[in-house]
Design an enzyme around this catalytic site. Structure first.
Site, PDB file in Angstrom:
ATOM      1  N   SER A 144       0.854  -1.195   0.000  1.00 17.70           N
ATOM      2  CA  SER A 144       0.000   0.000   0.000  1.00 17.70           C
ATOM      3  C   SER A 144       0.887   1.242   0.000  1.00 17.70           C
ATOM      4  O   SER A 144       2.101   1.148   0.246  1.00 17.70           O
ATOM      5  CB  SER A 144      -0.859  -0.026   1.265  1.00 17.70           C
ATOM      6  OG  SER A 144      -1.490   1.219   1.476  1.00 17.70           O
ATOM      7  N   TYR A 157      -2.802  -0.564  10.071  1.00 14.60           N
ATOM      8  CA  TYR A 157      -2.718  -0.802   8.621  1.00 14.60           C
ATOM      9  C   TYR A 157      -1.302  -0.533   8.110  1.00 14.60           C
ATOM     10  O   TYR A 157      -0.734  -1.331   7.356  1.00 14.60           O
ATOM     11  CB  TYR A 157      -3.745   0.084   7.914  1.00 14.60           C
ATOM     12  CG  TYR A 157      -3.926  -0.216   6.450  1.00 14.60           C
ATOM     13  CD1 TYR A 157      -4.653  -1.325   6.020  1.00 14.60           C
ATOM     14  CD2 TYR A 157      -3.368   0.606   5.480  1.00 14.60           C
ATOM     15  CE1 TYR A 157      -4.817  -1.599   4.670  1.00 14.60           C
ATOM     16  CE2 TYR A 157      -3.523   0.344   4.121  1.00 14.60           C
ATOM     17  CZ  TYR A 157      -4.245  -0.763   3.721  1.00 14.60           C
ATOM     18  OH  TYR A 157      -4.400  -1.038   2.376  1.00 14.60           O
TER      19      TYR A 157
END
Ligand code: NDP
Length: 256
Positions: A144, A157
């Site tokens: 990501s 995350y």
């Protein structure tokens, strides 16, 4: 074109029934691979199989939850039983829980780490015997922008996605001599169910992303077809341990 040809190859994509995973599955299918889609929602997976079959691919849905022990052996076993082996593993399944760190429960933390990072390790470990049995193979892990950046809402995350990059490097060095290339794709902001929720929640969010992205658009799941085919094919045989951003320039934008 033969550099990118995946005819006769067997690919397995976790979370391949929607979003980025389905974009990758479509790309691999169009390059000639047989595709196994592994996820929780059986109905969504069957719809994805319909799409892949319509593209001319042979495809199989396997119902797994990547937070459960033994999911890796189950999905790899299903691929080997149906197609005779495994050549390409894409670890794409992921979730996001956006909260301030002081509000993040240990349960939230574990759910994100288990889904986004521990599952990648377990999936790779389960695939290793099948990949080595074929004389090598390709692993693509999905990171990501939060593999690179932090944010007030992304403690778990970002920790999970930063871990994906480091895990990718470690597996790449461990398995290079066995002809297994392990790389990561780091998506920018992509229009999927995951980001649709965030866009609906926060006013001005969509516009802020557009303003920061040099390409002046959100990414689409199909933007991952080409990079995935490259990393899944013989075109990338000397590429390993790399993390390739697919972000329309978001992570290199430095204008003020
Ligand atoms: P989606 O929510 O559209 O898709 C997530 C996929 O993961 C679904 O197919 C879902 O299938 C599967 N999944 C989630 N949890 C589990 C689980 N426990 N077991 C098995 N499968 C699971 O999200 P995206 O397509 O956007 O995300 C795909 C990947 O890309 C994720 O790793 C995400 O972190 C990453 N990413 C996305 C970005 C974006 O902008 N969209 C940006 C950066 C990274 P099912 O529900 O059927 O299990």
């Amino acid at each position: 074109m033969s550099l990118f040809d995946l005819t006769g190859k067997v690919a397995l994509v976790t979370g391949g029934n929607g979003g980025i995973g389905l974009g990758i599955a479509r790309g691999l299918a169009m390059a000639g691979a047989s595709v196994v889609v592994a996820a929780r929602d059986g109905a969504k997976s069957e719809a994805a199989i319909g799409e892949l079959t319509a593209l001319g691919a042979t495809a199989l849905a396997v119902e797994i939850d990547v937070t459960r022990d033994g999911f890796g052996e189950a999905m790899v076993g299903a691929a080997v039983t149906r197609f005779g082996g495994l050549d390409i593993l894409v670890n794409n399944a992921g979730i996001s829980i956006a909260k301030r760190p002081e509000d993040l429960s240990l349960g939230d933390w574990r759910a994100v780490l288990d889904t986004n990072l521990t599952s990648v390790f377990a999936g790779c470990q389960a695939a290793w015997p099948a990949l080595t049995a074929r004389g090598g193979g390709k692993i693509i892990n999905i990171g990501s922008m939060y593999s690179l950046f932090g944010a007030w809402y992304s403690a778990a995350y970002s920790a999970s996605k930063g871990g994906v990059v480091q895990l990718t490097r470690s597996l790449a060095t461990a398995w290079a001599a066995q002809n297994i290339q392990v790389n990561a794709l780091l998506p920018g902001w992509i229009d999927t169910d995951m980001t649709r929720k965030a866009r609906a929640r926060a006013a001005g969010f969509e516009e802020a992303i557009l303003a920061r992205t040099p390409a002046r658009r959100w990414g689409e799941p199909d933007d991952f077809a080409g990079p995935a085919v490259f990393l899944a094919s013989s075109a990338s045989d000397f590429v390993t341990g790399a993390s390739i951003v697919v972000d329309g320039g978001y992570s290199v934008e430095g204008s003020v």
